[in-house]
Design a protein around this motif. Structure first.
Motif, PDB file in Angstrom:
ATOM      1  N   ARG A 184     102.693  37.946 110.174  1.00 13.49           N
ATOM      2  CA  ARG A 184     102.560  36.935 109.028  1.00 13.49           C
ATOM      3  C   ARG A 184     101.553  37.622 108.242  1.00 13.49           C
ATOM      4  O   ARG A 184     101.250  37.483 107.019  1.00 13.49           O
ATOM      5  CB  ARG A 184     102.360  35.348 109.562  1.00 13.49           C
ATOM      6  CG  ARG A 184     103.589  34.894 110.026  1.00 13.49           C
ATOM      7  CD  ARG A 184     103.290  33.309 110.118  1.00 13.49           C
ATOM      8  NE  ARG A 184     102.443  32.992 111.100  1.00 13.49           N
ATOM      9  CZ  ARG A 184     102.449  32.814 112.332  1.00 13.49           C
ATOM     10  NH1 ARG A 184     103.475  32.889 112.889  1.00 13.49           N
ATOM     11  NH2 ARG A 184     101.394  32.309 113.164  1.00 13.49           N
ATOM     12  N   ILE A 185     100.536  37.853 109.045  1.00 19.30           N
ATOM     13  CA  ILE A 185      99.198  38.458 108.062  1.00 19.30           C
ATOM     14  C   ILE A 185      99.433  39.610 107.248  1.00 19.30           C
ATOM     15  O   ILE A 185      99.023  39.880 106.144  1.00 19.30           O
ATOM     16  CB  ILE A 185      97.897  38.728 109.107  1.00 19.30           C
ATOM     17  CG1 ILE A 185      97.379  37.529 109.799  1.00 19.30           C
ATOM     18  CG2 ILE A 185      96.829  39.626 108.455  1.00 19.30           C
ATOM     19  CD1 ILE A 185      96.354  37.634 110.854  1.00 19.30           C
ATOM     20  N   ILE A 186     100.385  40.599 108.203  1.00 22.47           N
ATOM     21  CA  ILE A 186     100.676  41.836 107.218  1.00 22.47           C
ATOM     22  C   ILE A 186     101.512  41.793 106.065  1.00 22.47           C
ATOM     23  O   ILE A 186     101.440  42.048 105.209  1.00 22.47           O
ATOM     24  CB  ILE A 186     101.260  42.833 108.252  1.00 22.47           C
ATOM     25  CG1 ILE A 186     100.127  43.517 109.319  1.00 22.47           C
ATOM     26  CG2 ILE A 186     102.016  44.040 107.687  1.00 22.47           C
ATOM     27  CD1 ILE A 186     100.904  44.000 110.630  1.00 22.47           C
ATOM     28  N   SER A 187     102.466  40.643 106.394  1.00 25.22           N
ATOM     29  CA  SER A 187     103.430  40.218 105.212  1.00 25.22           C
ATOM     30  C   SER A 187     102.570  39.851 104.238  1.00 25.22           C
ATOM     31  O   SER A 187     102.825  39.964 102.770  1.00 25.22           O
ATOM     32  CB  SER A 187     104.404  39.451 105.693  1.00 25.22           C
ATOM     33  OG  SER A 187     104.087  38.027 106.216  1.00 25.22           O
ATOM     34  N   TRP A 188     101.764  38.808 104.452  1.00 18.81           N
ATOM     35  CA  TRP A 188     100.887  38.109 103.496  1.00 18.81           C
ATOM     36  C   TRP A 188     100.049  39.017 102.583  1.00 18.81           C
ATOM     37  O   TRP A 188     100.103  39.006 101.436  1.00 18.81           O
ATOM     38  CB  TRP A 188      99.861  36.935 104.029  1.00 18.81           C
ATOM     39  CG  TRP A 188      99.118  36.264 103.169  1.00 18.81           C
ATOM     40  CD1 TRP A 188      99.461  35.288 102.466  1.00 18.81           C
ATOM     41  CD2 TRP A 188      97.762  36.508 102.673  1.00 18.81           C
ATOM     42  NE1 TRP A 188      98.403  34.741 101.627  1.00 18.81           N
ATOM     43  CE2 TRP A 188      97.315  35.800 101.816  1.00 18.81           C
ATOM     44  CE3 TRP A 188      96.841  37.360 103.330  1.00 18.81           C
ATOM     45  CZ2 TRP A 188      96.162  35.455 101.241  1.00 18.81           C
ATOM     46  CZ3 TRP A 188      95.513  37.385 102.520  1.00 18.81           C
ATOM     47  CH2 TRP A 188      95.349  36.518 101.857  1.00 18.81           C
ATOM     48  N   PHE A 189      99.290  39.987 103.269  1.00 25.77           N
ATOM     49  CA  PHE A 189      98.640  41.269 102.694  1.00 25.77           C
ATOM     50  C   PHE A 189      99.745  42.152 101.659  1.00 25.77           C
ATOM     51  O   PHE A 189      99.248  42.293 100.543  1.00 25.77           O
ATOM     52  CB  PHE A 189      97.996  41.941 103.456  1.00 25.77           C
ATOM     53  CG  PHE A 189      96.450  41.585 103.908  1.00 25.77           C
ATOM     54  CD1 PHE A 189      95.556  41.365 102.987  1.00 25.77           C
ATOM     55  CD2 PHE A 189      96.256  41.077 105.171  1.00 25.77           C
ATOM     56  CE1 PHE A 189      94.397  40.976 103.427  1.00 25.77           C
ATOM     57  CE2 PHE A 189      94.943  40.371 105.541  1.00 25.77           C
ATOM     58  CZ  PHE A 189      94.044  40.444 104.655  1.00 25.77           C
ATOM     59  N   LYS A 190     100.785  42.183 102.231  1.00 19.87           N
ATOM     60  CA  LYS A 190     101.719  43.027 101.228  1.00 19.87           C
ATOM     61  C   LYS A 190     102.227  42.212 100.046  1.00 19.87           C
ATOM     62  O   LYS A 190     102.160  42.711  99.003  1.00 19.87           O
ATOM     63  CB  LYS A 190     103.091  43.422 102.243  1.00 19.87           C
ATOM     64  CG  LYS A 190     102.516  44.312 103.360  1.00 19.87           C
ATOM     65  CD  LYS A 190     104.111  44.775 103.777  1.00 19.87           C
ATOM     66  CE  LYS A 190     103.831  45.874 104.873  1.00 19.87           C
ATOM     67  NZ  LYS A 190     104.993  46.199 105.702  1.00 19.87           N
ATOM     68  N   GLN A 191     102.324  41.011 100.267  1.00 16.29           N
ATOM     69  CA  GLN A 191     102.838  40.200  99.197  1.00 16.29           C
ATOM     70  C   GLN A 191     101.592  39.997  98.100  1.00 16.29           C
ATOM     71  O   GLN A 191     101.986  40.279  96.905  1.00 16.29           O
ATOM     72  CB  GLN A 191     103.116  38.629  99.435  1.00 16.29           C
ATOM     73  CG  GLN A 191     104.640  38.714 100.261  1.00 16.29           C
ATOM     74  CD  GLN A 191     104.926  37.413 100.821  1.00 16.29           C
ATOM     75  OE1 GLN A 191     104.031  36.622 100.788  1.00 16.29           O
ATOM     76  NE2 GLN A 191     106.151  37.218 101.506  1.00 16.29           N
ATOM     77  N   LYS A 192     100.625  39.755  98.716  1.00 18.10           N
ATOM     78  CA  LYS A 192      99.263  39.749  97.590  1.00 18.10           C
ATOM     79  C   LYS A 192      99.122  40.920  96.864  1.00 18.10           C
ATOM     80  O   LYS A 192      98.768  41.188  95.822  1.00 18.10           O
ATOM     81  CB  LYS A 192      98.142  39.182  98.318  1.00 18.10           C
ATOM     82  CG  LYS A 192      98.273  37.886  99.004  1.00 18.10           C
ATOM     83  CD  LYS A 192      98.309  36.907  97.949  1.00 18.10           C
ATOM     84  CE  LYS A 192      98.431  35.374  98.484  1.00 18.10           C
ATOM     85  NZ  LYS A 192      98.514  34.538  97.531  1.00 18.10           N
TER      86      LYS A 192
END
Length: 365
Positions: free
Chosen positions: A216-224
């Motif tokens: 979830r953290i990695i996907s959040w950083f990718k989206q941002k």
């Protein structure tokens, strides 16, 4: 025969010349006969203000009257005959008197009708009332029976649905118990691997939580990051477009030919304003605000515009109070020919025509 033909041609020529002469006279009248206007207004409060404006042309052949006093009124007349507009004051007064008379008659009629209805209601006998009560009770009994039948059907449907769900759940449990023997049942090897991976994750729930949290953290950083890149690219594109437009506007303004055209347009616009400005102007205005700074700004603007109104309008400033009161009357005229001549002078400028053609070729941008 030729003599008759020449006479007919002569008559047709005379008629054509007469028609052309009339059209020329109409054109000259439109261009050089002034449109005259006069008006007056007063303001004492928000609820107490009025404006009257009268515009006419060619000795009142065409006239327009506009008035705002407790409502907007307007009238357009052609050669003294009313073409269209709002209702006149005479009609309003007549309709008001008629309305008052009809209201009195309607009140008497309403009293008579109410009395008659009361007597009709009193004349209803008890037998009719009993019949009405019995009919209402029968309707309520039928409605109660329908409601009970509907509730019974809903209860049966809910029971059938719950039994069907229990059967589906039992079948799903049986299929889950039979899943380890997937190779014997002909299930593919990939599905067996995914099943074993799920079993391993179930045996170690903490590892599953850590991996899901990191995912979830990695996907959040990718989206941002992707959103930030898109916003930055849009911002840079917009900045580049604005810079390009700024440079093009500066080049357009600093061009010597365009500056000449600007000066020409400014001169003609000032002439237009002087032409349409009222020739006679009179009135008095009393104004004031509580803010001294704002009052100073208003007085500076009034001093700057003093050559426009001069001694025709009496301005009376009031300090330390919010006030606005005044009366104004004006009179002037406008000639279409003068305005057309000024527009023609602007259009005769070669640079103006060139810029207009370029603007049209760009599609109005």
């Amino acid at each position: 025969m030729l003599h008759i033909l020449f006479i007919i041609l002569k008559i047709l020529g005379i008629l054509l010349l007469v028609i052309l002469g009339l059209l020329f006279l109409c054109l000259m009248a439109v261009l050089f006969v002034p449109i005259r206007y006069r008006g007056n207004g007063s303001y004492h409060s928000i609820k107490d203000f009025c404006v009257h404006l009268h515009i006419h042309w060619l000795l009142h052949a065409v006239s327009l009257r506009i008035a705002y006093e407790n409502g907007l009124r307007y009238t357009v007349k052609l050669f003294g005959f009313r073409i269209f507009g709002s209702e006149s004051e005479e009609k309003d007064t007549e309709s008001r008197s008629v309305r008052e008379g009809t209201q009195a008659a309607d009140s008497d009629e309403l009293e008579f009708v109410n009395a008659q209805e009361k007597t009709e209601d009193d004349d209803l006998d008890t037998g009719e009332l009993i019949l009405r009560a019995e009919a209402a009770s029968e309707k309520t009994d039928a409605a109660i029976e329908k409601a009970e039948e509907t509730a019974r059907l809903l209860e049966e449907a809910v029971k059938r649905r719950s039994a069907q769900r229990e059967a589906e759940m039992s079948q799903a449990v049986k299929n889950a118990d039979a899943f380890p023997d997937v190779k014997e049942a002909g299930v593919s090897e990939a599905e067996g691997k995914t099943h074993r991976a799920k079993n391993e994750l179930k045996s170690n729930p903490s590892q599953e939580k850590r991996e899901s949290f990191l995912h979830r953290i990695i996907s959040w950083f990718k989206q941002k990051w992707s959103a930030l890149r898109q916003s930055l690219s849009k911002l840079l594109t917009r900045i580049n477009n604005l810079e390009h437009k700024r440079q093009s506007v500066l080049a357009f303004i600093e061009n010597e030919e365009n500056q000449k055209s600007f000066r020409l347009i400014k001169r003609q616009l000032m002439r237009v304003l002087r032409h349409i400005f009222p020739r006679k102007l009179s009135g008095q205005v009393t104004f004031g605000v509580e803010d001294p700074y704002l009052m100073g700004q208003i007085l500076s603007v009034a001093a700057f515009l003093y050559p426009v109104y001069g001694k025709k309008i009496d301005l009376t400033p009031v300090m330390d109070a919010n006030a606005l009161d005044g009366e104004l009357s004006f009179r002037g005229r406008v000639q279409i020919g003068v305005l057309a001549l000024m527009a023609l002078r602007i259009w005769m400028d070669k640079n103006v025509r060139t810029q207009v053609y370029k603007y049209r070729n760009r599609g109005g941008r």
